[in-house]
Design a protein around this motif. Structure first.
Motif, PDB file in Angstrom:
ATOM      1  N   ILE A  55      83.217 -33.409 -15.806  1.00 49.35           N
ATOM      2  CA  ILE A  55      82.000 -34.200 -15.618  1.00 49.35           C
ATOM      3  C   ILE A  55      81.398 -34.525 -16.986  1.00 49.35           C
ATOM      4  N   GLY A  56      80.942 -35.743 -17.143  1.00 49.43           N
ATOM      5  CA  GLY A  56      80.362 -36.150 -18.414  1.00 49.43           C
ATOM      6  C   GLY A  56      78.853 -36.241 -18.410  1.00 49.43           C
ATOM      7  N   CYS A  57      78.262 -36.283 -17.209  1.00 52.20           N
ATOM      8  CA  CYS A  57      76.805 -36.432 -17.113  1.00 52.20           C
ATOM      9  C   CYS A  57      76.359 -35.964 -15.736  1.00 52.20           C
ATOM     10  N   VAL A  58      75.233 -35.268 -15.680  1.00 55.88           N
ATOM     11  CA  VAL A  58      74.637 -34.867 -14.412  1.00 55.88           C
ATOM     12  C   VAL A  58      73.400 -35.724 -14.169  1.00 55.88           C
ATOM     13  N   ILE A 115      66.972 -26.142  -7.850  1.00 55.30           N
ATOM     14  CA  ILE A 115      68.187 -26.913  -8.102  1.00 55.30           C
ATOM     15  C   ILE A 115      68.077 -27.632  -9.441  1.00 55.30           C
ATOM     16  N   SER A 116      66.926 -28.234  -9.694  1.00 55.94           N
ATOM     17  CA  SER A 116      66.730 -28.962 -10.950  1.00 55.94           C
ATOM     18  C   SER A 116      66.789 -28.021 -12.143  1.00 55.94           C
ATOM     19  N   ALA A 117      66.184 -26.841 -12.014  1.00 51.82           N
ATOM     20  CA  ALA A 117      66.221 -25.873 -13.110  1.00 51.82           C
ATOM     21  C   ALA A 117      67.653 -25.428 -13.389  1.00 51.82           C
ATOM     22  N   ASN A 118      68.422 -25.175 -12.326  1.00 51.35           N
ATOM     23  CA  ASN A 118      69.823 -24.786 -12.508  1.00 51.35           C
ATOM     24  C   ASN A 118      70.625 -25.892 -13.183  1.00 51.35           C
ATOM     25  N   ALA A 119      70.378 -27.127 -12.777  1.00 53.99           N
ATOM     26  CA  ALA A 119      71.112 -28.249 -13.357  1.00 53.99           C
ATOM     27  C   ALA A 119      70.808 -28.395 -14.844  1.00 53.99           C
ATOM     28  N   ALA A 120      69.539 -28.274 -15.200  1.00 51.23           N
ATOM     29  CA  ALA A 120      69.168 -28.403 -16.608  1.00 51.23           C
ATOM     30  C   ALA A 120      69.812 -27.300 -17.450  1.00 51.23           C
ATOM     31  N   TYR A 143      71.637 -34.304 -19.255  1.00 50.84           N
ATOM     32  CA  TYR A 143      70.989 -34.105 -17.963  1.00 50.84           C
ATOM     33  C   TYR A 143      70.020 -35.260 -17.754  1.00 50.84           C
ATOM     34  N   TRP A 144      70.331 -36.115 -16.786  1.00 46.14           N
ATOM     35  CA  TRP A 144      69.477 -37.244 -16.435  1.00 46.14           C
ATOM     36  C   TRP A 144      68.776 -36.939 -15.116  1.00 46.14           C
ATOM     37  N   ALA A 145      67.603 -37.536 -14.907  1.00 47.81           N
ATOM     38  CA  ALA A 145      66.867 -37.247 -13.678  1.00 47.81           C
ATOM     39  C   ALA A 145      66.088 -38.466 -13.207  1.00 47.81           C
ATOM     40  N   LEU A 146      66.135 -38.684 -11.917  1.00 46.96           N
ATOM     41  CA  LEU A 146      65.262 -39.662 -11.269  1.00 46.96           C
ATOM     42  C   LEU A 146      63.991 -38.935 -10.874  1.00 46.96           C
ATOM     43  N   ARG A 147      62.879 -39.289 -11.496  1.00 42.18           N
ATOM     44  CA  ARG A 147      61.600 -38.638 -11.238  1.00 42.18           C
ATOM     45  C   ARG A 147      60.693 -39.618 -10.481  1.00 42.18           C
ATOM     46  N   ARG A 148      60.721 -39.505  -9.179  1.00 42.19           N
ATOM     47  CA  ARG A 148      59.925 -40.379  -8.324  1.00 42.19           C
ATOM     48  C   ARG A 148      58.436 -40.159  -8.586  1.00 42.19           C
ATOM     49  N   ALA A 149      57.701 -41.238  -8.759  1.00 41.63           N
ATOM     50  CA  ALA A 149      56.262 -41.119  -9.033  1.00 41.63           C
ATOM     51  C   ALA A 149      55.536 -40.520  -7.835  1.00 41.63           C
ATOM     52  N   PRO A 150      54.596 -39.614  -8.062  1.00 41.95           N
ATOM     53  CA  PRO A 150      53.842 -39.042  -6.944  1.00 41.95           C
ATOM     54  C   PRO A 150      52.869 -40.052  -6.366  1.00 41.95           C
ATOM     55  N   TRP A 151      52.452 -39.822  -5.131  1.00 41.41           N
ATOM     56  CA  TRP A 151      51.384 -40.616  -4.552  1.00 41.41           C
ATOM     57  C   TRP A 151      50.073 -40.285  -5.250  1.00 41.41           C
ATOM     58  N   GLN A 152      49.189 -41.262  -5.297  1.00 40.55           N
ATOM     59  CA  GLN A 152      47.865 -41.072  -5.879  1.00 40.55           C
ATOM     60  C   GLN A 152      46.803 -41.285  -4.801  1.00 40.55           C
ATOM     61  N   PRO A 153      45.776 -40.440  -4.759  1.00 42.34           N
ATOM     62  CA  PRO A 153      44.722 -40.633  -3.756  1.00 42.34           C
ATOM     63  C   PRO A 153      44.006 -41.957  -3.952  1.00 42.34           C
ATOM     64  N   PRO A 208      62.149 -29.385 -14.974  1.00 41.74           N
ATOM     65  CA  PRO A 208      62.600 -29.365 -16.374  1.00 41.74           C
ATOM     66  C   PRO A 208      62.668 -30.772 -16.955  1.00 41.74           C
ATOM     67  N   PRO A 209      62.438 -30.910 -18.249  1.00 38.75           N
ATOM     68  CA  PRO A 209      62.593 -32.221 -18.873  1.00 38.75           C
ATOM     69  C   PRO A 209      64.053 -32.646 -18.887  1.00 38.75           C
ATOM     70  N   ALA A 210      64.275 -33.933 -18.876  1.00 41.82           N
ATOM     71  CA  ALA A 210      65.626 -34.483 -18.915  1.00 41.82           C
ATOM     72  C   ALA A 210      65.790 -35.356 -20.152  1.00 41.82           C
ATOM     73  N   GLN A 211      67.046 -35.513 -20.581  1.00 43.14           N
ATOM     74  CA  GLN A 211      67.311 -36.392 -21.727  1.00 43.14           C
ATOM     75  C   GLN A 211      66.920 -37.838 -21.421  1.00 43.14           C
ATOM     76  N   ARG A 212      67.161 -38.230 -20.153  1.00 49.98           N
ATOM     77  CA  ARG A 212      66.703 -39.546 -19.708  1.00 49.98           C
ATOM     78  C   ARG A 212      66.054 -39.362 -18.352  1.00 49.98           C
ATOM     79  N   GLU A 213      64.858 -39.915 -18.202  1.00 49.89           N
ATOM     80  CA  GLU A 213      64.154 -39.852 -16.928  1.00 49.89           C
ATOM     81  C   GLU A 213      63.920 -41.273 -16.432  1.00 49.89           C
ATOM     82  N   PHE A 214      64.199 -41.488 -15.155  1.00 50.60           N
ATOM     83  CA  PHE A 214      64.112 -42.812 -14.562  1.00 50.60           C
ATOM     84  C   PHE A 214      63.027 -42.814 -13.494  1.00 50.60           C
ATOM     85  N   ALA A 215      62.329 -43.934 -13.400  1.00 53.62           N
ATOM     86  CA  ALA A 215      61.236 -44.047 -12.434  1.00 53.62           C
ATOM     87  C   ALA A 215      61.663 -44.739 -11.152  1.00 53.62           C
TER      88      ALA A 215
END
Length: 247
Positions: free
Chosen positions: A63-66, A77-82, A92-102, A221-228
């Motif tokens: 594998i070249g990228c997670v 799971i995310s902590a283990n992956a990082a 380690y790349w991650a899709l970080r879905r934006a939270p809902w805002q009140p 955990p922080p990722a090298q690349r984070e996507f919205a």
């Protein structure tokens, strides 16, 4: 870097990404829910044995990228992956879905965990849980003055003071209005998952003046690349494949 991607999934966003992956890539599911049958990529079901097991898998499979597209509350799971990517010296790349805002008119009651949920719902009689499976482990603890409805992906037996609804989003505002009125709920319990698939309940709760007990997101955990967005991920994967072709 090898262009072979391990996609950690289990969400609707992850499935959209998986449907764009070729046969050299791997889509990993924890084993909960249904396994899609319409994918070109390889599908792996089950755990890895923590960060060390995942690091071994990454090395063994070339594998070249997670790419972490798990649920925002799948913190372990995310902590283990990082950690595994750090051990394997892989991105380690991650899709970080934006939270809902009140929004104006919302009545959100923030809590940290299950104990906070139990405390926050004490004054109410009819509770709708939209937390996934967690309440299923507590169906024997429903107070005498309450009736719980638990909406989750899988069917599960209820009892006189608890109903379990198996349903999968996306949910519409019209459908949520009908559910809320039929169930006569006086409080909704939710995770701040973000995204459009399950967000209609919040608008309907606002319309009906219902409080929402909202579980705060865990630290990830922080990722090298984070996507919205999924589209940002697909663009990055297309670029990765192009670099493989050009190499």
């Amino acid at each position: 870097m090898s262009a072979r991607v391990l996609l950690l999934g289990g969400t609707g966003d992850a499935l959209r990404i998986a449907r764009a992956l070729g046969p050299e890539h791997v889509y990993s599911l924890a084993g909960l829910g249904r396994v899609p049958a319409d994918l070109s990529c390889a599908v792996r079901v089950g755990g890895f044995g923590g960060a060390p097991g995942l690091a071994r898998y990454l090395a063994d499979e070339g594998i070249g990228c997670v790419l972490d597209a798990t649920h925002p509350y799948a913190a372990q799971i995310s902590a283990n992956a990082a950690r595994a990517c750090e051990q394997a010296k892989l991105p380690y790349w991650a899709l970080r879905r934006a939270p809902w805002q009140p929004q104006p008119g919302d009545d959100w009651r923030w809590v940290d965990d299950w104990a906070g949920v139990v405390e926050a719902i004490k004054p109410y009689a009819r509770v709708l849980f939209t937390l996934g499976r967690e309440p299923l482990a507590h169906l024997g603890e429903v107070p005498l003055h309450q009736h719980w409805t638990v909406r989750c992906l899988d069917a599960h037996p209820g009892h006189a003071r608890a109903q379990v609804i198996d349903a999968r989003g996306p949910f519409t505002a019209e459908g949520e209005r009908m559910l809320f009125k039929t169930g006569r709920y006086d409080v909704i319990v939710s995770k701040n998952s973000g995204g459009a698939a399950t967000g209609a309940k919040l608008g309907v709760a606002r319309e009906m003046g219902l409080p929402v007990v909202m579980v705060k997101r865990p630290s990830l955990p922080p990722a090298q690349r984070e996507f919205a967005s999924v589209q940002e991920v697909l663009d990055a994967l297309a670029d990765l494949n192009q670099r493989k072709i050009d190499a």
